[in-house]
Write a protein that holds these residues in place. Structure first.
Motif, PDB file in Angstrom:
ATOM      1  N   THR A 167      58.409 -39.505   0.247  1.00 52.71           N
ATOM      2  CA  THR A 167      57.566 -39.922  -0.868  1.00 52.71           C
ATOM      3  C   THR A 167      57.559 -38.799  -1.886  1.00 52.71           C
ATOM      4  O   THR A 167      57.327 -37.642  -1.533  1.00 52.71           O
ATOM      5  N   VAL A 168      57.872 -39.147  -3.127  1.00 47.72           N
ATOM      6  CA  VAL A 168      57.828 -38.182  -4.220  1.00 47.72           C
ATOM      7  C   VAL A 168      56.757 -38.639  -5.198  1.00 47.72           C
ATOM      8  O   VAL A 168      56.312 -39.783  -5.172  1.00 47.72           O
ATOM      9  N   THR A 169      56.337 -37.722  -6.045  1.00 48.70           N
ATOM     10  CA  THR A 169      55.340 -38.051  -7.056  1.00 48.70           C
ATOM     11  C   THR A 169      55.970 -37.837  -8.418  1.00 48.70           C
ATOM     12  O   THR A 169      56.553 -36.783  -8.673  1.00 48.70           O
ATOM     13  N   TRP A 170      55.879 -38.870  -9.260  1.00 48.14           N
ATOM     14  CA  TRP A 170      56.429 -38.797 -10.609  1.00 48.14           C
ATOM     15  C   TRP A 170      55.307 -38.692 -11.625  1.00 48.14           C
ATOM     16  O   TRP A 170      54.243 -39.294 -11.473  1.00 48.14           O
ATOM     17  N   LYS A 171      55.585 -37.957 -12.688  1.00 51.81           N
ATOM     18  CA  LYS A 171      54.714 -37.918 -13.855  1.00 51.81           C
ATOM     19  C   LYS A 171      55.553 -38.347 -15.047  1.00 51.81           C
ATOM     20  O   LYS A 171      56.688 -37.922 -15.196  1.00 51.81           O
ATOM     21  N   PHE A 172      54.978 -39.215 -15.858  1.00 50.91           N
ATOM     22  CA  PHE A 172      55.640 -39.694 -17.064  1.00 50.91           C
ATOM     23  C   PHE A 172      55.047 -38.972 -18.261  1.00 50.91           C
ATOM     24  O   PHE A 172      53.857 -38.633 -18.266  1.00 50.91           O
ATOM     25  N   PRO A 173      55.846 -38.737 -19.309  1.00 51.56           N
ATOM     26  CA  PRO A 173      55.345 -37.961 -20.440  1.00 51.56           C
ATOM     27  C   PRO A 173      54.127 -38.567 -21.134  1.00 51.56           C
ATOM     28  O   PRO A 173      53.307 -37.839 -21.669  1.00 51.56           O
ATOM     29  N   GLU A 174      53.991 -39.882 -21.094  1.00 50.92           N
ATOM     30  CA  GLU A 174      52.914 -40.526 -21.848  1.00 50.92           C
ATOM     31  C   GLU A 174      51.634 -40.746 -21.042  1.00 50.92           C
ATOM     32  O   GLU A 174      50.648 -41.249 -21.573  1.00 50.92           O
ATOM     33  N   PHE A 175      51.632 -40.381 -19.762  1.00 54.28           N
ATOM     34  CA  PHE A 175      50.446 -40.583 -18.926  1.00 54.28           C
ATOM     35  C   PHE A 175      50.024 -39.272 -18.270  1.00 54.28           C
ATOM     36  O   PHE A 175      50.867 -38.448 -17.928  1.00 54.28           O
ATOM     37  N   ASP A 176      48.725 -39.109 -18.062  1.00 56.52           N
ATOM     38  CA  ASP A 176      48.224 -37.939 -17.353  1.00 56.52           C
ATOM     39  C   ASP A 176      48.335 -38.114 -15.839  1.00 56.52           C
ATOM     40  O   ASP A 176      48.442 -37.134 -15.114  1.00 56.52           O
ATOM     41  N   GLU A 177      48.304 -39.358 -15.375  1.00 61.41           N
ATOM     42  CA  GLU A 177      48.339 -39.638 -13.946  1.00 61.41           C
ATOM     43  C   GLU A 177      49.708 -39.317 -13.353  1.00 61.41           C
ATOM     44  O   GLU A 177      50.707 -39.270 -14.041  1.00 61.41           O
ATOM     45  N   ARG A 178      49.688 -39.153 -12.041  1.00 59.48           N
ATOM     46  CA  ARG A 178      50.920 -38.993 -11.258  1.00 59.48           C
ATOM     47  C   ARG A 178      51.054 -40.227 -10.382  1.00 59.48           C
ATOM     48  O   ARG A 178      50.054 -40.785  -9.938  1.00 59.48           O
ATOM     49  N   PHE A 179      52.285 -40.642 -10.157  1.00 57.84           N
ATOM     50  CA  PHE A 179      52.544 -41.899  -9.463  1.00 57.84           C
ATOM     51  C   PHE A 179      53.370 -41.653  -8.204  1.00 57.84           C
ATOM     52  O   PHE A 179      54.473 -41.110  -8.292  1.00 57.84           O
TER      53      PHE A 179
END
Length: 153
Positions: free
Chosen positions: A48-60
């Protein structure tokens, strides 16, 4: 008529060999040039990895499923209270081209499902265009493209 499940499907040919396209999908250093801003690690089967997108503060969180070197990547990510399967299939087209096909499944055929289908079909088409621009031309199409989605400060 039976209430059939909805599934996103998008495809685009990239003028690069399958092994290069594959690496751009599983390597977070490459992915950060067209899709995510950061990742907790490379995509590896069962991790399981965690991604962060430039436009959101959350991590997925992204639970990696099956990986076939140079051919296939699958993972699961959350959509509300559901975990959805994303499959990326790479089909070589000659020596220097790859058909990238993405499917995401599945949602109910109702208003929420139709909204998901519309939004995620647009999202995967954007992913493919950004992947192609990065691999073929070294351009990050995503940079700044979704800043309008950031909360106003």
């Amino acid at each position: 008529m039976k209430n059939q499940k909805l599934e996103v499907k998008a495809a685009l040919q990239v003028l690069k060999p399958a092994h290069e396209v594959f690496e751009a999908i599983v390597d977070p250093a490459k992915m950060s040039n067209y899709f995510i801003s950061e990742s907790s690690g490379p995509m590896e089967a069962g991790k399981t990895v965690t991604w962060k997108f430039p436009e959101f503060d959350e991590r997925f969180p992204v639970r990696v499923g099956r990986i076939e070197q140079g051919k296939y990547v699958s993972y699961f990510w959350d959509h509300g209270d559901q975990e959805l399967l994303v499959e990326i299939t790479l089909t070589p087209k000659g020596d220097n081209a790859t058909l990238v096909t993405i499917t995401e499944k599945e949602m109910e055929n109702d208003e929420a499902g139709l909204n998901w289908l519309r939004g995620n079909t647009e999202g995967w088409a954007n992913f493919l265009a950004c992947l192609k621009a990065y691999l073929e031309y070294g351009i990050n199409l995503r940079k700044g493209a979704f800043d309008f989605m950031k909360p106003e400060v």
